[in-house]
Design an enzyme around this catalytic site. Structure first.
Site, PDB file in Angstrom:
ATOM      1  N   GLY A 162     -23.195  11.206  22.681  1.00 57.05           N
ATOM      2  CA  GLY A 162     -22.970  11.293  21.245  1.00 57.05           C
ATOM      3  C   GLY A 162     -22.348  10.020  20.721  1.00 57.05           C
ATOM      4  O   GLY A 162     -21.994   9.129  21.493  1.00 57.05           O
ATOM      5  N   PRO A 163     -22.213   9.926  19.391  1.00 56.18           N
ATOM      6  CA  PRO A 163     -21.642   8.723  18.786  1.00 56.18           C
ATOM      7  C   PRO A 163     -20.172   8.530  19.195  1.00 56.18           C
ATOM      8  O   PRO A 163     -19.556   9.480  19.684  1.00 56.18           O
ATOM      9  CB  PRO A 163     -21.734   8.999  17.280  1.00 56.18           C
ATOM     10  CG  PRO A 163     -22.495  10.258  17.124  1.00 56.18           C
ATOM     11  CD  PRO A 163     -22.552  10.957  18.419  1.00 56.18           C
ATOM     12  N   PRO A 164     -19.607   7.342  18.960  1.00 51.66           N
ATOM     13  CA  PRO A 164     -18.210   7.124  19.331  1.00 51.66           C
ATOM     14  C   PRO A 164     -17.262   7.996  18.502  1.00 51.66           C
ATOM     15  O   PRO A 164     -17.570   8.332  17.358  1.00 51.66           O
ATOM     16  CB  PRO A 164     -17.967   5.646  18.990  1.00 51.66           C
ATOM     17  CG  PRO A 164     -19.287   5.056  18.736  1.00 51.66           C
ATOM     18  CD  PRO A 164     -20.231   6.147  18.379  1.00 51.66           C
ATOM     19  N   GLY A 165     -16.153   8.365  19.116  1.00 53.05           N
ATOM     20  CA  GLY A 165     -15.101   9.075  18.386  1.00 53.05           C
ATOM     21  C   GLY A 165     -15.367  10.539  18.125  1.00 53.05           C
ATOM     22  O   GLY A 165     -14.687  11.153  17.305  1.00 53.05           O
ATOM     23  N   GLY A 194     -15.080  12.836  20.477  1.00 50.63           N
ATOM     24  CA  GLY A 194     -14.263  13.637  21.395  1.00 50.63           C
ATOM     25  C   GLY A 194     -14.813  13.759  22.804  1.00 50.63           C
ATOM     26  O   GLY A 194     -14.388  14.646  23.539  1.00 50.63           O
ATOM     27  N   SER A 222     -39.840   6.785  12.695  1.00 56.95           N
ATOM     28  CA  SER A 222     -39.458   7.781  11.695  1.00 56.95           C
ATOM     29  C   SER A 222     -39.361   7.241  10.267  1.00 56.95           C
ATOM     30  O   SER A 222     -39.114   7.991   9.334  1.00 56.95           O
ATOM     31  CB  SER A 222     -38.148   8.454  12.099  1.00 56.95           C
ATOM     32  OG  SER A 222     -37.109   7.536  11.976  1.00 56.95           O
ATOM     33  N   LYS A 277     -29.120  12.861  11.136  1.00 58.04           N
ATOM     34  CA  LYS A 277     -29.669  12.259   9.922  1.00 58.04           C
ATOM     35  C   LYS A 277     -29.259  13.060   8.679  1.00 58.04           C
ATOM     36  O   LYS A 277     -28.880  12.492   7.649  1.00 58.04           O
ATOM     37  CB  LYS A 277     -31.197  12.198  10.012  1.00 58.04           C
ATOM     38  CG  LYS A 277     -31.680  11.138  11.001  1.00 58.04           C
ATOM     39  CD  LYS A 277     -33.185  11.186  11.147  1.00 58.04           C
ATOM     40  CE  LYS A 277     -33.687  10.080  12.038  1.00 58.04           C
ATOM     41  NZ  LYS A 277     -35.115  10.189  12.311  1.00 58.04           N
TER      42      LYS A 277
HETATM   43  P1  ADP Z   1     -15.289   9.384  22.305  1.00 61.43           P
HETATM   44  O1  ADP Z   1     -14.944   9.443  23.750  1.00 61.43           O
HETATM   45  O2  ADP Z   1     -16.378  10.338  21.937  1.00 61.43           O
HETATM   46  O3  ADP Z   1     -15.582   8.023  21.797  1.00 61.43           O
HETATM   47  P2  ADP Z   1     -12.565  10.256  21.916  1.00 61.43           P
HETATM   48  O4  ADP Z   1     -12.580  11.368  22.899  1.00 61.43           O
HETATM   49  O5  ADP Z   1     -11.871   9.003  22.339  1.00 61.43           O
HETATM   50  O6  ADP Z   1     -14.033   9.890  21.475  1.00 61.43           O
HETATM   51  O7  ADP Z   1     -11.963  10.789  20.554  1.00 61.43           O
HETATM   52  C1  ADP Z   1     -11.326   9.973  19.593  1.00 61.43           C
HETATM   53  C2  ADP Z   1     -10.171  10.729  18.984  1.00 61.43           C
HETATM   54  O8  ADP Z   1     -10.631  11.797  18.202  1.00 61.43           O
HETATM   55  C3  ADP Z   1      -9.247  11.349  20.025  1.00 61.43           C
HETATM   56  O9  ADP Z   1      -7.931  11.188  19.613  1.00 61.43           O
HETATM   57  C4  ADP Z   1      -9.641  12.811  20.026  1.00 61.43           C
HETATM   58  O10 ADP Z   1      -8.583  13.620  20.409  1.00 61.43           O
HETATM   59  C5  ADP Z   1     -10.040  13.034  18.578  1.00 61.43           C
HETATM   60  N1  ADP Z   1     -11.036  14.100  18.442  1.00 61.43           N
HETATM   61  C6  ADP Z   1     -12.388  13.956  18.480  1.00 61.43           C
HETATM   62  N2  ADP Z   1     -13.006  15.139  18.313  1.00 61.43           N
HETATM   63  C7  ADP Z   1     -12.044  16.053  18.151  1.00 61.43           C
HETATM   64  C8  ADP Z   1     -12.043  17.486  17.928  1.00 61.43           C
HETATM   65  N3  ADP Z   1     -13.176  18.173  17.840  1.00 61.43           N
HETATM   66  N4  ADP Z   1     -10.858  18.090  17.810  1.00 61.43           N
HETATM   67  C9  ADP Z   1      -9.714  17.380  17.893  1.00 61.43           C
HETATM   68  N5  ADP Z   1      -9.628  16.074  18.083  1.00 61.43           N
HETATM   69  C10 ADP Z   1     -10.773  15.405  18.221  1.00 61.43           C
END
Ligand code: ADP
Length: 840
Positions: A365-368, A370, A727, A770
């Site tokens: 999945g995209p960055p950030g 979780g 697409s 999208k």
């Molecule tokens: P990824 O590994 O997908 O790039 P991270 O796991 O580092 O992302 O998540 C970035 C931040 O967002 C972390 O502090 C994480 O705890 C928070 N976060 C992301 N999704 C959720 C969620 N569904 N509930 C609570 N916190 C989340």
């Protein structure tokens, strides 16, 4: 071997050694660890990648009355002939220095960054009389005894060693003075004895000091030889010679022995399998026979320390209960229902089967969104240590598999390093960004990783550095990736893919309120009693300061708000020396008004200054004050207000994106110019679109002769990012139709879909991302292929309430939905329709 007469500079940079003595004519290895010595090496010896031929003074540390700076007053000028650098576990230089001549220090003229002394050369200078030319009777006797001793010593030593065979030839050729220095390098002597040799400048006193040492050593060797332990002694001698005159003081030797004993005990306690233990003991006995200053010594020692540190048989006790896992995942993360369900299934199956065989979970999945944090939760819930191995940009298989031990700076691979760090053989290893693995000339890291992950092989994984099998079957591997496209297929085959899509605005608000704000508040030393961010402000941060599928930037922005408030609260606390809850801000402002203005934090907090009470509630105005002008303005209305512009939807590894496609017409050769770094698939889509438009424009009443339409230029922003995929087909057709008809596309519509030459719209990927992107951008109608109908169910109701999804089969239907009032067909009968002329 003996250096010819030479004159050394009057001013010498000093290298200070604590437990050795360099004598002229011999070479010693000197490990460089003190800051002054390191400064000297970096600025005078190993400059850049070159070894400069500076003459340095090697002096021994000796705390004694009368010694200036605690240094022995006589030293040896030397040339550095080799520098070795070991990078692991820490950078260490080792110099190989050959002694030239003795000198006496007269004064120290510089102390920093390294000491420099004025010196007087004591021997081996030009014009020095040959010591063999005028010797009296006593001295003659001494010389005879010494030479005899030297020959006896050589006969006792192992002639297979180059230095011994060389000495055998040179014994009658080198002047006695120099021979004495060389021979002393071969005998065992304490630091004090070696310093005495150094102090003996004239031949007679030098021989008087050396002779007893030489005879003592010969005696020892002969006794050992008689004892039949020649083999051992030979090794001892080898070690002694390799040390080459480096007189290690007795206390240092004892220390070393203690260390090795400790290492031996650690190795015995490490719980190694039999084979590894046998190898470790063999290496240990090799280490015991090595001189401490050989480069191989530190290499072998590092190796043995690693073996002693590895968790060969230690595992942490696992605490797996599915209900606890469910509770833990829910506490740490909002939403992500599908992901959590799949993790629980995985853990349940594992628990029932009692082993880890099975696919490796890979969160894509995209960055950030979780991914890492979910993996960390799995480790927490199982009670296993967690270790992250970042694979982004790794293009050398040795990063995974380790370097062969014979290389300078060799080190184990990341898997073994990770195991050493976590100190348990059953951790959770997160293989982060597995899609960013490169492949270079140094072998394929993907193949190495496959070996690590394959249950049929990984119970005896051999790291090249360790060169012994290590059982990885207890390690729980979890991987993350942004996109599946670049994961090597064999690796993909080993993994079970769990998609973690981006979040909707509502989900972000909930994550912000339930997780990110409490976490940031705590991290910044605040409490919810002193500070809150209201929902409207959170929405404002999300829509005006972030444009992302995940929540990482959102977390950062919340952090920035917390910091700004923390500064203010801390300032007020210092000024008033009262707890914020008890502070009477009105009075406070009045009292310190003048000073307070000067001490404002860089960020202007506007309203915060006037706050009357706690908790401070951050409202939208304050968000703007702290974070500055909005970065993103919602809505694309302004951009889609001219003919020849339409909004497409694209999928990228970082989530969905809206893409404003523009076209313009100009005089010139008829044709289509495409810009915006398009890949070949996208360029072909554009050609298909043009062909379809050529054939079909007339039926929509568009009166444009494409052969005379001039040059059509179509651009896909952002121009610096390369794009590809089929697409955009429907968007390109819509843009062309809009340009040729002069009609504007509806500003609230976005679209995606592949087209065929006959105007059929085919399904495409990434529909959820999208549609979420279109929703984020404030668009309310999304045109997607009928074939993607099933994907709509993945979207949260809150989004579907605000976005109308139009399912289409053909390009015709796309145009009907994309333009206000549609595009009615005009059944133009054309010029070739037979006409009947009335003859009446
Ligand atoms: P990824 O590994 O997908 O790039 P991270 O796991 O580092 O992302 O998540 C970035 C931040 O967002 C972390 O502090 C994480 O705890 C928070 N976060 C992301 N999704 C959720 C969620 N569904 N509930 C609570 N916190 C989340």
């Amino acid at each position: 071997m003996a250096p010819s007469a030479i004159t050394i500079p009057r001013k010498l940079p000093l290298l200070i050694v604590s437990d050795g003595v360099l004598l002229p004519g011999s070479s010693i290895r000197i490990p460089v660890s003190t800051s002054k010595n390191i400064n000297l090496v970096r600025s005078r010896i190993a400059t850049g990648n070159q070894l400069s031929n500076t003459v340095i003074g090697v002096v021994t540390k000796e705390e004694r009355e009368g010694n200036v700076y605690g240094l022995h007053p006589i030293g040896t000028a030397g040339m550095v002939v080799q520098v070795t650098v070991t990078n692991w576990p820490r950078p260490v230089y080792t110099l190989l220095v050959t002694g030239i001549c003795r000198f006496r220090m007269t004064s120290i003229v510089q102390e920093y960054p390294y000491p420099v002394a004025m010196v007087t050369q004591l021997d081996n200078h030009k014009g020095e009389m040959d010591d063999d030319t005028h010797i009296d009777k006593d001295l003659e006797d001494l010389v005879i005894k010494f030479k005899e001793g030297a020959r006896r010593l050589i006969n006792l030593l192992d002639v297979s060693l180059p230095i011994v065979s060389k000495l055998k030839v040179l014994v009658d050729k080198v002047p006695n003075k120099q021979l004495a220095d060389v021979v002393v390098g071969l005998v065992k002597a304490s630091l004090a004895e070696r310093l005495q040799v150094l102090d003996a400048v004239d031949l007679a006193s030098r021989l008087r000091v050396i002779l007893p040492l030489l005879l003592r050593h010969i005696q020892r060797l002969e006794v050992l030889k008689e004892d039949g332990s020649k083999e051992n002694e030979k090794n001892n001698l080898k070690m002694h010679i390799c040390g080459n005159g480096h007189g290690v003081g007795m206390s240092a030797e004892d220390e070393e022995t203690d260390d090795i004993q400790e290492l031996e005990n650690q190795l015995k306690d490490a719980g190694m399998p039999q084979e590894a233990y046998r190898v470790a003991m063999k290496e240990l006995s090799r280490l015991k026979r090595m001189a401490a200053h050989m480069p191989e010594y530190s290499m072998t020692r590092n190796y043995l320390e690693l073996l002693a540190d590895l968790p060969w048989s230690y595992s942490v006790k696992e605490t797996c209960s599915i209900s606890k896992a469910r509770a833990d995942l829910d506490t740490d993360h909002y939403g992500l229902e599908k992901v959590k369900r799949r993790i629980l299934e995985y853990l349940a199956v594992r628990q029932l089967r009692g082993d880890l065989r099975g696919p490796i979970l890979c969160f894509v999945g995209p960055p950030g969104v979780g991914k890492t944090s979910v993996a960390r939760s799995i480790a927490n819930t199982l009670g296993r240590p967690f270790h992250r191995i970042s694979l982004g940009g790794v293009s050398d298989q040795h990063d995974i598999r380790g370097h062969r031990r014979t290389y300078i700076g060799a080190m184990p691979g990341r898997v073994i390093q990770g195991l050493r760090e976590v100190q348990a053989k059953n951790p959770v290893f997160l293989l982060d960004e597995i899609d960013k693995l490169g492949s270079g000339i140094q072998g394929d890291p993907g193949a190495a990783l496959l070996e690590v992950l394959d249950p049929a092989q990984n119970f005896s994984f051999i790291d090249t550095y360790v060169n012994l099998p290590f059982d990885l079957s207890q390690v729980l591997f979890v991987a993350t990736a942004n996109s599946l496209r670049s994961i090597p297929p064999p690796l993909l085959d080993r993994m079970e893919i769990i998609h973690v899509p981006g979040y909707t605005q509502e989900e972000k608000v909930m994550i912000g309120q339930l997780h990110l704000i409490p976490k940031q508040v705590k991290d910044h030393g605040l409490t919810s009693d002193t500070f809150t961010i209201c929902k409207e402000s959170l929405v404002c941060i999300i829509s005006e300061y972030t444009r992302e599928a995940g929540v990482r930037t959102l977390e950062r922005k919340i952090g920035a708000v917390c910091r700004a408030v923390a500064v203010q609260i801390a300032e007020n606390m210092v000024e008033d020396d009262v707890k914020p809850q008890e502070m009477d801000i009105e009075n406070n402002n009045a009292e310190v008004e003048g000073e307070e203005k000067e001490e404002l934090p860089e960020i202007s907090l506007g309203q915060l200054q006037d706050h009357q009470e706690f908790p401070i509630v951050v409202d939208e105005k304050m968000v703007h004050d702290i974070l500055g002008p909005p970065i993103f303005q919602s809505g694309l209305a302004g951009r889609v207000s001219v003919p020849g512009v339409a909004v497409g939807l694209a999928w990228t590894p970082v989530g969905g994106e809206v893409l404003v496609v523009e076209a313009s017409r100009s005089d010139g050769d008829p044709g289509l110019i495409l810009t915006g770094q398009l890949g070949s698939v996208m360029q072909e889509s554009a050609k298909i679109a043009l062909s379809w438009v050529r054939q079909n424009v007339k039926q929509f009443g568009i009166d444009a002769d494409l052969s005379k339409a001039g040059e059509i230029h179509m651009h896909f922003p952002v121009g610096a990012i390369s794009k590809d995929g089929p697409s955009a087909g429907v968007t390109i057709i819509t843009v062309l139709v809009s340009l040729l008809s002069g009609r504007c596309v509806r500003p609230d519509v976005a679209m995606t879909g592949e087209i065929t030459l006959n105007g059929i719209v085919l399904p495409v990927g990434g529909i959820k991302e999208k549609i979420l992107a279109a929703h984020r951008a404030g668009l309310t109608i999304v045109i997607i292929p009928v074939g993607n109908k099933k994907d709509i169910s993945e979207l949260p109701k809150s989004v579907l309430d605000e976005v109308e999804v139009v399912l289409v089969n053909t390009v015709d239907e796309v145009l009907q939905a994309a333009f206000q009032d549609g595009f009615p067909h005009v059944y133009d009968l054309g010029d070739d329709t037979p006409t009947v002329t009335s003859k009446l």
